[in-house]
Design a protein around this motif. Structure first.
Motif, mmCIF file in Angstrom:
data_model
loop_
_atom_site.group_PDB
_atom_site.id
_atom_site.type_symbol
_atom_site.label_atom_id
_atom_site.label_comp_id
_atom_site.label_asym_id
_atom_site.label_seq_id
_atom_site.Cartn_x
_atom_site.Cartn_y
_atom_site.Cartn_z
ATOM 1 N N VAL A 245 0.855 -1.191 0.000
ATOM 2 C CA VAL A 245 0.000 0.000 0.000
ATOM 3 C C VAL A 245 0.891 1.241 0.000
ATOM 4 C CG1 VAL A 245 -1.791 1.292 1.236
ATOM 5 C CG2 VAL A 245 -1.756 -1.221 1.347
ATOM 6 N N TRP A 246 0.555 2.198 -0.834
ATOM 7 C CA TRP A 246 1.206 3.500 -0.741
ATOM 8 C C TRP A 246 0.172 4.597 -0.894
ATOM 9 C CZ3 TRP A 246 2.473 7.260 -4.719
ATOM 10 C CH2 TRP A 246 2.008 6.929 -6.002
ATOM 11 N N LEU A 247 0.530 5.790 -0.460
ATOM 12 C CA LEU A 247 -0.413 6.899 -0.368
ATOM 13 C C LEU A 247 0.130 8.126 -1.084
ATOM 14 C CD1 LEU A 247 -2.828 8.480 1.016
ATOM 15 C CD2 LEU A 247 -1.296 8.788 2.970
ATOM 16 N N ALA A 248 -0.725 8.766 -1.848
ATOM 17 C CA ALA A 248 -0.435 10.105 -2.381
ATOM 18 C C ALA A 248 -1.307 11.065 -1.584
ATOM 19 C CB ALA A 248 -0.748 10.184 -3.869
ATOM 20 N N LEU A 270 4.036 -5.399 -8.570
ATOM 21 C CA LEU A 270 3.620 -5.619 -7.188
ATOM 22 C C LEU A 270 2.164 -6.096 -7.171
ATOM 23 C CD1 LEU A 270 5.131 -2.395 -5.558
ATOM 24 C CD2 LEU A 270 6.024 -4.720 -5.405
ATOM 25 N N PRO A 271 1.941 -7.395 -7.215
ATOM 26 C CA PRO A 271 0.567 -7.914 -7.243
ATOM 27 C C PRO A 271 -0.251 -7.419 -6.053
ATOM 28 C CG PRO A 271 2.155 -9.659 -7.690
ATOM 29 C CD PRO A 271 2.951 -8.460 -7.243
ATOM 30 N N GLY A 272 -1.482 -7.017 -6.344
ATOM 31 C CA GLY A 272 -2.373 -6.560 -5.283
ATOM 32 C C GLY A 272 -2.114 -5.149 -4.810
ATOM 33 N N LEU A 273 -1.280 -4.411 -5.516
ATOM 34 C CA LEU A 273 -0.907 -3.058 -5.074
ATOM 35 C C LEU A 273 -2.143 -2.171 -4.897
ATOM 36 C CD1 LEU A 273 1.317 -0.862 -4.605
ATOM 37 C CD2 LEU A 273 1.074 -0.333 -7.044
ATOM 38 N N LEU A 274 -2.208 -1.517 -3.738
ATOM 39 C CA LEU A 274 -3.259 -0.540 -3.485
ATOM 40 C C LEU A 274 -2.634 0.843 -3.422
ATOM 41 C CD1 LEU A 274 -6.202 0.152 -2.785
ATOM 42 C CD2 LEU A 274 -5.590 -0.124 -0.363
ATOM 43 N N THR A 275 -3.096 1.719 -4.289
ATOM 44 C CA THR A 275 -2.654 3.110 -4.300
ATOM 45 C C THR A 275 -3.792 3.974 -3.772
ATOM 46 O OG1 THR A 275 -1.136 2.794 -6.147
ATOM 47 C CG2 THR A 275 -1.893 5.034 -5.730
ATOM 48 N N GLY A 320 -4.450 10.572 9.133
ATOM 49 C CA GLY A 320 -3.794 9.787 10.170
ATOM 50 C C GLY A 320 -3.994 8.294 9.986
ATOM 51 N N LEU A 321 -5.155 7.900 9.491
ATOM 52 C CA LEU A 321 -5.430 6.490 9.213
ATOM 53 C C LEU A 321 -4.568 5.982 8.063
ATOM 54 C CD1 LEU A 321 -7.137 3.859 9.342
ATOM 55 C CD2 LEU A 321 -8.786 5.000 7.826
ATOM 56 N N PHE A 322 -4.557 6.716 6.962
ATOM 57 C CA PHE A 322 -3.894 6.204 5.766
ATOM 58 C C PHE A 322 -2.374 6.323 5.834
ATOM 59 C CE2 PHE A 322 -8.259 6.967 4.404
ATOM 60 C CZ PHE A 322 -8.562 5.692 3.931
ATOM 61 N N TYR A 323 -1.847 7.316 6.562
ATOM 62 C CA TYR A 323 -0.398 7.340 6.783
ATOM 63 C C TYR A 323 0.045 6.111 7.577
ATOM 64 C CZ TYR A 323 0.639 12.103 5.130
ATOM 65 O OH TYR A 323 0.849 13.225 4.366
#
Length: 432
Positions: A245-248, A270-275, A320-323
């Motif tokens: 998981v990564w966040l913009a 990266l299989p299943g990658l969540l952006t 705060g949740l996603f970081y």
């Protein structure tokens, strides 16, 4: 402390005042247009005209913070002042709906009953005067660079002691002010206290007419970690498992397309990658969902699918949740010019590896400290460079751990800034 002597009005300030008076009817129309665009609260438009005063009994400190970043940066200051002066009450003004909502979410319960929020009046002389007549603050604190000539003139007329804290003035802005130096001197000379973020800011402020300006550090260093609902965090962690998981975070228009392209490049590796994309202004969520087909949305109550995909965190107050969930975070408003960046210390405090685009001028000092300490990665322009940087952090645990460790040290390095600012502000208040 000796009060600064008010300067007589300059031709530029007089012209500004006359123009503001004459344009008041147009500002009324402008405000109604902002209501239609969701930029104002219809039932609170009177506050923009200086109405709605409800002054509490006792000593009142007025703090003005323009938008989200500034309003959140004063939370540690409010807590320190409230502890040291138990009878002190606070009026906080801001200029955006989002900042008002976030302030309501973030105020500690013990402090909420002592803080009143109002939208700052527009800089029309009559409206500014009505605001000051109604609230009669014992002192006022302006945050960063939010300086309005008529509002400051009304405060000086009423003898309100003024402080400018966490002040910043870019070289570009300093050059622009040199076209009307008398107006700059008139405004800045009215402040008894001027505390700048850096020595460079202090030097530019002194040159424009604030002789007592000095560097005190950045209040954003002292902000507490972004909050989270622990039950919601546990639910998301259980759902995501070991997915990458990564966040913009705090993205601005144009950046989401770059992030989406970077995701497409990474998803094959990266299989299943969540952006996760968290736009700075959540109301853009519906338009972004149309531009990025297949995206799921937090505001619609949707959850990300099991396959690789994009998820829009288009809600308020949940960074705060996603970081905490992300293995890396790009801090937005930094990918595309003119940029300027958002606060990179927010992910740093939460142990989330920090990525920064090329355009971080609004947070130059913090950015330099993070980069020098090895607490952030600078990302080149374009989706390919962004994908490479995100992929490296997500697949190299030792590198990610080094970024977390160094960033955490930088974030903790200036914890005394809020105390120093509080001492200076308390000197403006009347005795108990």
């Amino acid at each position: 402390m000796t009060a600064p002597q008010p300067r007589s009005a300059t031709p530029a300030s007089l012209a500004w005042s006359v123009a503001a008076r004459l344009s008041a009817p147009l500002w009324r129309l402008h405000l109604r247009g902002r209501v239609r665009r969701g930029k104002e609260v219809a039932g609170r438009l009177g506050e923009r005209r200086g109405e709605g005063a409800d002054r509490p009994v006792g000593t009142l400190l007025w703090l003005h913070a323009a938008s989200v970043g500034e309003s959140l940066s004063i939370l540690p200051l409010l807590e320190i002042l409230a502890e040291r002066r138990p009878a002190l009450r606070f009026l906080v003004t801001t200029g955006t709906v989002t900042s008002a909502e976030l302030l309501g979410h973030r105020l500690p319960p013990a402090l909420a009953g002592r803080v009143q929020h109002r939208f700052v009046p527009l800089d029309v002389p009559g409206w500014a005067g009505r605001f000051l007549d109604g609230w009669r603050p014992d002192a006022a604190v302006f945050v960063e660079s939010e300086l309005w000539p008529n509002l400051l003139a009304a405060a000086r007329t009423q003898g309100v002691p003024l402080a400018l804290v966490n002040a910043r003035l870019s070289a570009h802005s300093a050059r622009a002010w040199r076209w009307c130096p008398g107006m700059a001197r008139t405004m800045l000379s009215g402040f008894r206290v001027v505390l700048a973020q850096t020595e460079a800011d202090a030097e530019r402020l002194r040159a424009l007419g604030a002789p007592t300006a000095r560097a005190a550090g950045n209040l954003k260093y002292a902000s507490p970690p972004l909050p989270v609902e622990e039950a919601e965090l546990a639910r998301w962690r259980a759902r995501l498992g070991t997915r990458p998981v990564w966040l913009a975070a705090s993205t601005h228009p144009g950046e989401e397309a770059v992030v989406a392209e970077a995701h497409a490049r990474l998803a094959t590796r990266l299989p299943g990658l969540l952006t996760v994309i968290a736009p700075r202004h959540p109301e853009r969520g519906a338009a972004l969902a149309r531009d990025l087909p297949g995206t799921t949305r937090r505001s619609a109550g949707e959850l990300p699918g099991d396959a690789a995909g994009l998820f829009l965190a288009d809600t308020l107050g949940e960074l705060g949740l996603f970081y905490r969930l992300a293995g890396a975070a790009l801090v937005g408003r930094s990918l595309l010019p003119p940029g300027g960046g958002q606060n990179p210390l927010e992910p740093a405090r939460l142990g989330c590896p920090v990525l920064l685009g090329p355009h971080t001028g609004n947070f130059a000092e913090i950015t330099e400290r993070l980069l020098s300490a090895g607490g952030a990665l600078r990302v080149g322009p374009g989706a390919a460079a962004l994908a490479d940087a995100v992929g490296a952090v997500l697949t190299e645990p030792e590198r990610a751990a080094g970024l977390r460790r160094a960033a955490g040290q930088v974030a903790a390095a200036a914890s005394g800034v809020a105390e120093a600012v509080a001492e200076a502000v308390m000197a403006l208040l009347p005795d108990r």
